[in-house]
Design a protein around this motif. Sequence first.
Motif, PDB file in Angstrom:
ATOM      1  N   ASP A 171     124.893   6.947  47.433  1.00  0.00           N
ATOM      2  CA  ASP A 171     125.516   8.192  46.945  1.00  0.00           C
ATOM      3  C   ASP A 171     126.397   7.913  45.731  1.00  0.00           C
ATOM      4  N   GLU A 172     127.178   6.829  45.813  1.00  0.00           N
ATOM      5  CA  GLU A 172     128.079   6.508  44.692  1.00  0.00           C
ATOM      6  C   GLU A 172     127.274   6.193  43.435  1.00  0.00           C
ATOM      7  N   ILE A 173     126.194   5.425  43.625  1.00  0.00           N
ATOM      8  CA  ILE A 173     125.380   5.013  42.467  1.00  0.00           C
ATOM      9  C   ILE A 173     124.695   6.235  41.850  1.00  0.00           C
ATOM     10  N   THR A 226     135.892   5.305  33.176  1.00  0.00           N
ATOM     11  CA  THR A 226     135.922   5.772  31.787  1.00  0.00           C
ATOM     12  C   THR A 226     135.914   7.302  31.786  1.00  0.00           C
ATOM     13  N   LYS A 227     136.001   7.868  33.024  1.00  0.00           N
ATOM     14  CA  LYS A 227     135.954   9.330  33.134  1.00  0.00           C
ATOM     15  C   LYS A 227     137.374   9.892  33.257  1.00  0.00           C
ATOM     16  N   THR A 228     137.534  11.157  32.895  1.00  0.00           N
ATOM     17  CA  THR A 228     138.898  11.690  32.868  1.00  0.00           C
ATOM     18  C   THR A 228     139.425  12.065  34.251  1.00  0.00           C
ATOM     19  N   MET A 243     136.558   4.305  41.948  1.00  0.00           N
ATOM     20  CA  MET A 243     136.439   3.573  43.217  1.00  0.00           C
ATOM     21  C   MET A 243     134.985   3.500  43.714  1.00  0.00           C
ATOM     22  N   GLY A 244     134.079   4.255  43.069  1.00  0.00           N
ATOM     23  CA  GLY A 244     132.698   4.373  43.565  1.00  0.00           C
ATOM     24  C   GLY A 244     131.970   3.051  43.647  1.00  0.00           C
ATOM     25  N   LEU A 245     131.902   2.330  42.519  1.00  0.00           N
ATOM     26  CA  LEU A 245     131.155   1.066  42.518  1.00  0.00           C
ATOM     27  C   LEU A 245     131.889  -0.026  43.287  1.00  0.00           C
ATOM     28  N   MET A 254     125.612   9.349  42.150  1.00  0.00           N
ATOM     29  CA  MET A 254     126.614  10.252  41.555  1.00  0.00           C
ATOM     30  C   MET A 254     126.923   9.806  40.132  1.00  0.00           C
ATOM     31  N   ASN A 255     127.048   8.480  39.954  1.00  0.00           N
ATOM     32  CA  ASN A 255     127.305   7.966  38.602  1.00  0.00           C
ATOM     33  C   ASN A 255     126.172   8.344  37.661  1.00  0.00           C
ATOM     34  N   SER A 256     124.930   8.224  38.172  1.00  0.00           N
ATOM     35  CA  SER A 256     123.773   8.564  37.332  1.00  0.00           C
ATOM     36  C   SER A 256     123.814  10.034  36.953  1.00  0.00           C
ATOM     37  N   ILE A 257     124.090  10.883  37.945  1.00  0.00           N
ATOM     38  CA  ILE A 257     124.141  12.330  37.660  1.00  0.00           C
ATOM     39  C   ILE A 257     125.234  12.613  36.629  1.00  0.00           C
ATOM     40  N   GLU A 258     126.409  11.971  36.835  1.00  0.00           N
ATOM     41  CA  GLU A 258     127.521  12.212  35.910  1.00  0.00           C
ATOM     42  C   GLU A 258     127.200  11.713  34.495  1.00  0.00           C
ATOM     43  N   SER A 259     126.367  10.658  34.424  1.00  0.00           N
ATOM     44  CA  SER A 259     126.080  10.093  33.095  1.00  0.00           C
ATOM     45  C   SER A 259     125.075  10.952  32.317  1.00  0.00           C
TER      46      SER A 259
HETATM   47 MG   LIG Z   1     131.431   6.789  40.469  1.00  0.00          MG
END
Ligand SMILES: [Mg+2]
Length: 360
Positions: free
Chosen positions: A259-261, A313-315, A320-322, A263-268
């Motif tokens: 989920d964390e990984i 690097t996000k606002t 803590m995800g990775l 989520m990062n992809s979706i956010e990117s």
């Molecule tokens: Mg994350």
Amino acid sequence: MRKILVDNILQSIRSGIVVLDYQGIIVYANSPALKILGLDEDELVGKSWWELFYHISELNQVIVDVIGEEKLNLHREISYVSPTNQRCQLSITTSFLHETKTVAGIIVQLDDITELAQLRRREKLMSEERQRLSSEMVDSMKKISLSVAHVILNPVASIGGFVRLMMKKIGGDHPLRQYLEHIDDSAGRLENIVKSFKEYTDIKSVHYETIYLSSLIEGVRSKIETIANKLGKHIRYHADIKDHVTAQLDPALFSMAMDEIIMNSIESIEDGPGEIDITVYKAACGLVVEIRDTGTGIDDRHIPYAFDPFFTTKTSNNGMGLFKAKKVITEHLGTITLVRREVVGTKVIIQLPETNMTTQ
Ligand SMILES: [Mg+2]
Ligand SMILES: Nc1ncnc2c1ncn2[C@@H]1O[C@H](COP(=O)(O)OP(=O)(O)OP(=O)(O)O)[C@@H](O)[C@H]1O
């Protein structure tokens, strides 16, 4: 001349040298050997090694092994007590004495390594002590941080609660509203930080189950769809995984890491349509799960810090995800790496050891 030369060399070296014939009779011993063994020349030379050291089985075993198994350069370390009750640690190395092409005897090299052994023992004790102290320190740090997190959570939640209550009371256009919103935001962030820290410390031990990876990854698909819809992002998803591949995993923990990984992809993936691909395959090292996205990609300078706690690097994220994902994968005895893809996006590679892999 040659004999004098050899004699002189043998007497002047620090190591003890004892030469036995093939029957085990001692034919030569230099003075360091006499000193190390605590014996006079006439107590040693001409005597049978077996009879002399019958009470020190390890010393006899060295010669038995050399003769019986023709082991060259045999090396042992043993404890030796001399007839005058001097205790020492001996290093013994053996080799054969050749005369033309036949073996004429055995050369035994003796070194007194008592000081070295003491140093090694002291070093081992010190390193054990260091390890004990450091794991004690880690344990108490964990306990302290967990208690701090626990103690912080309640006041932070009540700050947030009261601020929201105040905002409700003062209405939309009050001049203080922007400050209250700011406090509410910060309280929310603090609450999230403490929560994700608690989630991290809750990752303790792995409860393995045999999992069909295809169904686990299928769960990821529906999550991506839900989140992407919510954020109004158009994300195509593709998974390449054989139906029958199963693995020994903790399903709850592994899903949390995925989920964390994801989520990062979706956010990117910021604007326009994006893609997320998951591939699962077997490799020499075990099982590999690759998650690729076509997002903004990661700056090479950030890669070494991406798995650190609170690196973001996000606002409005906590970073803590990775950190959590890595802890989960490490608990599964695997590894996780992040690489910048050549053309676009980022790739996360999870490697799980062969022991986690089963094929049905
Ligand atoms: Mg994350
Ligand atoms: N797929 C990705 N594409 C681009 N950058 C990434 C990707 N995954 C991680 N990163 C980078 O690594 C940083 C750390 O990621 P991590 O998931 O730990 O924290 P976060 O996403 O910023 O915050 P949180 O996960 O707590 O919401 C991110 O801020 C981002 O800079």
